[in-house]
Design an enzyme around this catalytic site. Structure first.
Site, mmCIF file in Angstrom:
data_model
loop_
_atom_site.group_PDB
_atom_site.id
_atom_site.type_symbol
_atom_site.label_atom_id
_atom_site.label_comp_id
_atom_site.label_asym_id
_atom_site.label_seq_id
_atom_site.Cartn_x
_atom_site.Cartn_y
_atom_site.Cartn_z
ATOM 1 C CE1 TYR A 59 -6.571 9.580 -11.482
ATOM 2 C CE2 TYR A 59 -7.600 11.018 -13.103
ATOM 3 C CZ TYR A 59 -6.633 10.097 -12.771
ATOM 4 O OH TYR A 59 -5.716 9.691 -13.717
ATOM 5 C CG ASN A 82 2.879 4.336 -12.994
ATOM 6 O OD1 ASN A 82 2.413 4.869 -14.000
ATOM 7 N ND2 ASN A 82 2.494 3.127 -12.602
ATOM 8 C CG ASP A 130 -1.864 1.156 1.269
ATOM 9 O OD1 ASP A 130 -1.868 1.954 0.312
ATOM 10 O OD2 ASP A 130 -2.629 1.258 2.249
ATOM 11 C CB VAL A 131 1.699 3.635 -2.733
ATOM 12 C CG1 VAL A 131 0.367 4.286 -3.075
ATOM 13 C CG2 VAL A 131 2.839 4.601 -3.024
ATOM 14 C CE LYS A 162 -3.479 10.949 -11.021
ATOM 15 N NZ LYS A 162 -2.237 10.162 -10.873
HETATM 16 C C1 BGC Z 1 -7.672 8.793 -16.729
HETATM 17 C C2 BGC Z 1 -8.232 8.082 -17.928
HETATM 18 C C3 BGC Z 1 -8.802 9.080 -18.916
HETATM 19 C C4 BGC Z 1 -7.808 10.183 -19.216
HETATM 20 C C5 BGC Z 1 -8.394 11.267 -20.102
HETATM 21 C C6 BGC Z 1 -6.701 9.848 -17.187
HETATM 22 O O1 BGC Z 1 -6.176 10.525 -16.103
HETATM 23 O O2 BGC Z 1 -7.035 7.855 -15.881
HETATM 24 O O3 BGC Z 1 -9.239 7.187 -17.509
HETATM 25 O O4 BGC Z 1 -9.133 8.421 -20.125
HETATM 26 O O5 BGC Z 1 -7.371 10.767 -18.018
HETATM 27 O O6 BGC Z 1 -9.630 11.711 -19.659
#
Ligand code: BGC
Length: 262
Positions: free
Chosen positions: A160, A94, A67-68, A164
């Protein structure tokens, strides 16, 4: 010819057993690096990637990283790296997840937090261990895999996109901190690339057409196109590049709807 030369560099790739991580392991091996592939699930695919990487002649080993987002697991990973490779010159953060699609108001807080833990806290844990080692040698490269979604909002994936975008700013701040130590930190932002994370979309003809419409180059990218970019960024050919995000996305960030009208 200007070669990408990584001979003698020891590279650790989290999630190196699949998708972009596997392609990166092979590209770095092809450039001459020694490779450590950290995997979470069964060792079979990691062993497959290792066999392919070994064909390029360098040292390759696999290691389980359960588990990172668990600091003790990350500490153990880097201790293994010390024993097995006597240090680390390249870290590719990654490993990542995008979580289940859920609009913010309906999302499960624990699931939301898990995405941030894996995609942001994990890379932070790995980077701090890497910096502690790289600073002693006065050299190193840390690549943080973000996404075009560090820039582009994505309904249903707020954890997400937040993680990011956070990882992007973490990269810049860390780059500023360690530039004087000979360590470069770069974020790479892949667009839509053919990997397991989005296979349900690009394997479906309607999903693929929808995706292609978002990409000025009209095609989903290949994992090697990320691996090659990372190999270049890790090499001395990129010796003056640090603290930025490099997008490798076929133009996805170019507001493709504006090809027409406006
Ligand atoms: C996601 C992909 C997606 C891409 C473009 C990536 O960060 O993991 O599922 O296709 O972005 O939307």
């Amino acid at each position: 010819m200007i070669p990408i030369e990584l001979k003698g560099r020891r590279a650790l790739i989290t999630g190196g057993d699949s998708g972009l991580g596997a392609a990166t392991a092979k590209s770095l091996a092809q450039a001459g690096a020694d490779i450590a592939i950290a995997y979470r699930d069964g060792p079979q695919s990691a062993e497959g990637v290792a066999a392919a990487a070994r064909a390029f002649g360098g040292k390759v080993a696999i290691v389980r990283l359960a588990d990172v987002a668990n600091q003790a697991d990350v500490t153990a990973l880097f201790q293994w790296m010390d024993q097995e490779f006597d240090g680390v010159d390249i870290l590719v953060n990654n490993a990542g997840i995008d979580g289940h699609r859920a609009l913010c108001a309906e999302s499960d807080p624990a699931a939301w937090r898990r995405v941030v833990d894996v995609d942001l806290i994990g890379p932070f844990y790995c980077a701090r261990e890497a910096v502690a080692r790289m600073r002693k040698r006065g050299r190193g490269v840390i690549i943080n895999t973000t996404s075009v979604h560090e820039f582009i909002p994505w309904a249903g994936y707020s954890a997400y996109t937040s993680a990011k975008a956070g990882l992007s700013m973490f990269s810049k701040t860390l780059a500023q901190e360690v530039a004087g130590l000979g360590i470069r930190v770069i974020a790479i932002a892949p667009g839509a690339i053919k990997t397991p994370i989005n296979a349900d979309v690009w394997q479906d003809p309607k999903g693929l057409a929808d995706l292609d419409a978002k990409i000025p180059m009209d095609r989903v990218g290949e994992p090697d196109e990320i691996g090659h970019a990372i190999a270049f960024l890790c090499s001395d050919l990129a010796s003056y590049i640090t603290g930025i995000t490099v997008a490798v996305d076929g133009g996805m960030l170019l507001y493709p709807d504006f090809r027409h009208g406006g």
